[in-house]
Design an enzyme around this catalytic site. Structure first.
Site, PDB file in Angstrom:
ATOM      1  N   HIS A  49      39.652  -5.752 -14.638  1.00  0.00           N
ATOM      2  CA  HIS A  49      39.611  -4.829 -13.872  1.00  0.00           C
ATOM      3  C   HIS A  49      39.870  -5.189 -12.371  1.00  0.00           C
ATOM      4  O   HIS A  49      39.108  -4.434 -11.707  1.00  0.00           O
ATOM      5  CB  HIS A  49      38.547  -3.955 -14.380  1.00  0.00           C
ATOM      6  CG  HIS A  49      38.760  -2.076 -13.965  1.00  0.00           C
ATOM      7  ND1 HIS A  49      39.245  -1.707 -14.894  1.00  0.00           N
ATOM      8  CD2 HIS A  49      38.831  -1.556 -12.791  1.00  0.00           C
ATOM      9  CE1 HIS A  49      39.367  -0.217 -14.529  1.00  0.00           C
ATOM     10  NE2 HIS A  49      38.961  -0.447 -13.082  1.00  0.00           N
ATOM     11  N   ARG A  93      29.161  -1.292  -7.590  1.00  0.00           N
ATOM     12  CA  ARG A  93      30.052  -1.651  -6.620  1.00  0.00           C
ATOM     13  C   ARG A  93      29.570  -1.304  -5.201  1.00  0.00           C
ATOM     14  O   ARG A  93      29.480  -0.359  -5.042  1.00  0.00           O
ATOM     15  CB  ARG A  93      31.471  -1.186  -6.683  1.00  0.00           C
ATOM     16  CG  ARG A  93      32.334  -1.506  -8.083  1.00  0.00           C
ATOM     17  CD  ARG A  93      33.595  -0.477  -8.204  1.00  0.00           C
ATOM     18  NE  ARG A  93      33.896  -0.670  -9.780  1.00  0.00           N
ATOM     19  CZ  ARG A  93      35.012   0.131 -10.150  1.00  0.00           C
ATOM     20  NH1 ARG A  93      35.306   1.059  -9.308  1.00  0.00           N
ATOM     21  NH2 ARG A  93      35.268  -0.053 -11.325  1.00  0.00           N
ATOM     22  N   GLY A 105      45.482  -9.494 -12.605  1.00  0.00           N
ATOM     23  CA  GLY A 105      44.543 -10.035 -11.852  1.00  0.00           C
ATOM     24  C   GLY A 105      44.597 -11.323 -11.156  1.00  0.00           C
ATOM     25  O   GLY A 105      45.097 -12.113 -11.980  1.00  0.00           O
ATOM     26  N   ILE A 158      46.813 -12.706  -8.900  1.00  0.00           N
ATOM     27  CA  ILE A 158      48.158 -13.223  -8.610  1.00  0.00           C
ATOM     28  C   ILE A 158      48.362 -12.770  -7.004  1.00  0.00           C
ATOM     29  O   ILE A 158      48.434 -11.652  -6.757  1.00  0.00           O
ATOM     30  CB  ILE A 158      49.280 -12.498  -9.556  1.00  0.00           C
ATOM     31  CG1 ILE A 158      49.126 -13.027 -10.963  1.00  0.00           C
ATOM     32  CG2 ILE A 158      50.622 -12.918  -9.077  1.00  0.00           C
ATOM     33  CD1 ILE A 158      49.868 -12.184 -11.795  1.00  0.00           C
TER      34      ILE A 158
END
Length: 388
Positions: free
Chosen positions: A285, A174, A319, A321
């Site tokens: 995730h 990340r 995930g 929404i």
């Protein structure tokens, strides 16, 4: 005539986008980037949200509908609304005392809040403030001894549902976290300090509630760990892939509802059923693990279309929404229940102690309006309004 329900919340923030803009101004950049970021180029992060746009619903305006009931029965409990709050690590870093704020509001509204192993409140504290209603997500420890003790603590507080995370064989790459210093081992640099200084409310709240730490894991840490040692502890404690044998061992110990989170393929779904899981949460995730994968909603569509799976196990979604419309879309394509993480953190970041209650009520209001527009009485009717 059907009865109309009125939902009261702060009209200045009627959408997730409004909450996100406000939260970005109040949360230090390094903490907001940790919340917001995905892995690599963040392509799958975008797919999670954008792929909902392809799901279309049809109304039946001349259909006569009665009162709307948004409640859902899940694992023997009835929840007032068909969505819950996802686990997020380091919640108290993004907004001080966030886990307790969210857990209290979820209990008040009778929806599930899920505590992460690496969140900033303990199992016992969240069980207390949630009246024992909170779920728990387990990052599987390397040592069985630690795993067994966490499961013992969950039994002691009568945790209703155990969620085992299966999609972290390694931590995603990340870039935002690497730049900010929040990758492992974590470090605070002068840039982060300056970012915190321009967010005074966050700073004052942090002073009130203390520097955030991994509260659930404190009993297993040596006292006085510095940040480098903390990184070493986390890497040592949670390095290792979750496999079928490890899930079987948990299934033997844990007699309550067991959910596997991170399932996206037929192979893993079949394995989940074989080991006796009661449910799966289809999730990538939050786009934080693999950038070349598909969105959570596309994975769910494939899995939920298999009637054999639907008969044997609860299929839930996490995930992407961002509205009540998205909730309706998810149910239309076969989801049994849905979870959201970032939207609730936006709410708390934007509105503090009132943010969780606001965000829950906002989603209820949005979903209720969608059901009114489609002339539905309950959640199970959504699949009949899918435009295929």
């Amino acid at each position: 005539m059907s009865k109309k329900i009125v939902f009261k919340y702060n009209s200045k923030y009627p959408s997730v986008a409004d909450l996100k803009r406000k939260a970005k101004c109040r949360i230090p950049k390094f903490a907001f980037d940790y919340l917001e970021g995905g892995c690599n180029e963040e392509l799958n992060l975008a797919r999670n949200e954008n792929d909902f746009d392809d799901i279309l619903l049809k109304p039946q305006y001349l259909h006569v509908a009665g009162d709307i009931d948004m409640s859902v029965n899940l694992f023997g409990r009835t929840y007032s609304a068909p969505f819950g709050i996802s686990p997020i690590g380091l919640q108290g870093l993004m907004w001080p005392n966030a886990p307790e704020i969210l857990a209290k509001a979820a209990a008040k509204h009778d929806i599930p809040y899920t505590l992460s192993t690496v969140s900033t409140s303990s199992i016992e504290r969240i069980a207390d403030v949630s009246d024992g209603k909170a779920w728990f997500q387990l990052y599987h420890p390397t040592e069985d001894r630690l795993r067994d003790d966490i499961l013992r603590r969950l039994k002691d507080v009568e945790c209703p549902v155990l969620v085992v995370l299966v999609d972290v064989p390694s931590f995603g790459l990340r870039y935002r976290e690497i730049k900010s210093g929040l990758s492992m081992p974590p470090k605070m640099n002068i840039q982060n300090v300056l970012q915190a200084m321009v967010c005074p409310t966050w700073g004052i709240k942090t002073l009130q509630h203390g520097i955030p730490s991994f509260a659930t894991l404190k009993p297993y840490m040596e006292k006085g760990l510095d940040l480098t040692q903390l990184g070493q502890f986390m890497n040592k404690t949670f390095t290792g892939k979750v496999n079928v044998e490890k899930v079987k061992a948990i299934r033997d110990i844990w007699k309550g509802p067991l959910v596997l989170k991170g399932v996206t393929t037929d192979e893993d779904m079949q394995a989940a059923i074989e080991v006796g899981a009661d449910g799966v949460i289809v999730s990538n995730h939050g786009g934080r693990q693999i950038d070349a994968g598909e969105s959570s909603i596309h994975s769910l569509i494939k899995l939920a279309s298999n009637p054999i799976y639907k008969e044997k196990i609860k299929i839930m979604l996490d995930g992407g929404i961002r509205s009540g419309v998205d909730l309706g879309r998810a149910y239309a394509v076969g989801s049994d229940f849905n979870f959201m993480g970032r939207p609730f953190m936006y709410g708390v970041g934007a509105l503090g102690d009132e943010g969780a209650d606001h965000t829950i009520t906002m989603f209820k209001a949005q979903l209720y309006q969608v059901m009114q527009q489609l002339t539905l009485e309950n959640i199970t009717q959504f699949p009949g309004r899918l435009i295929k």
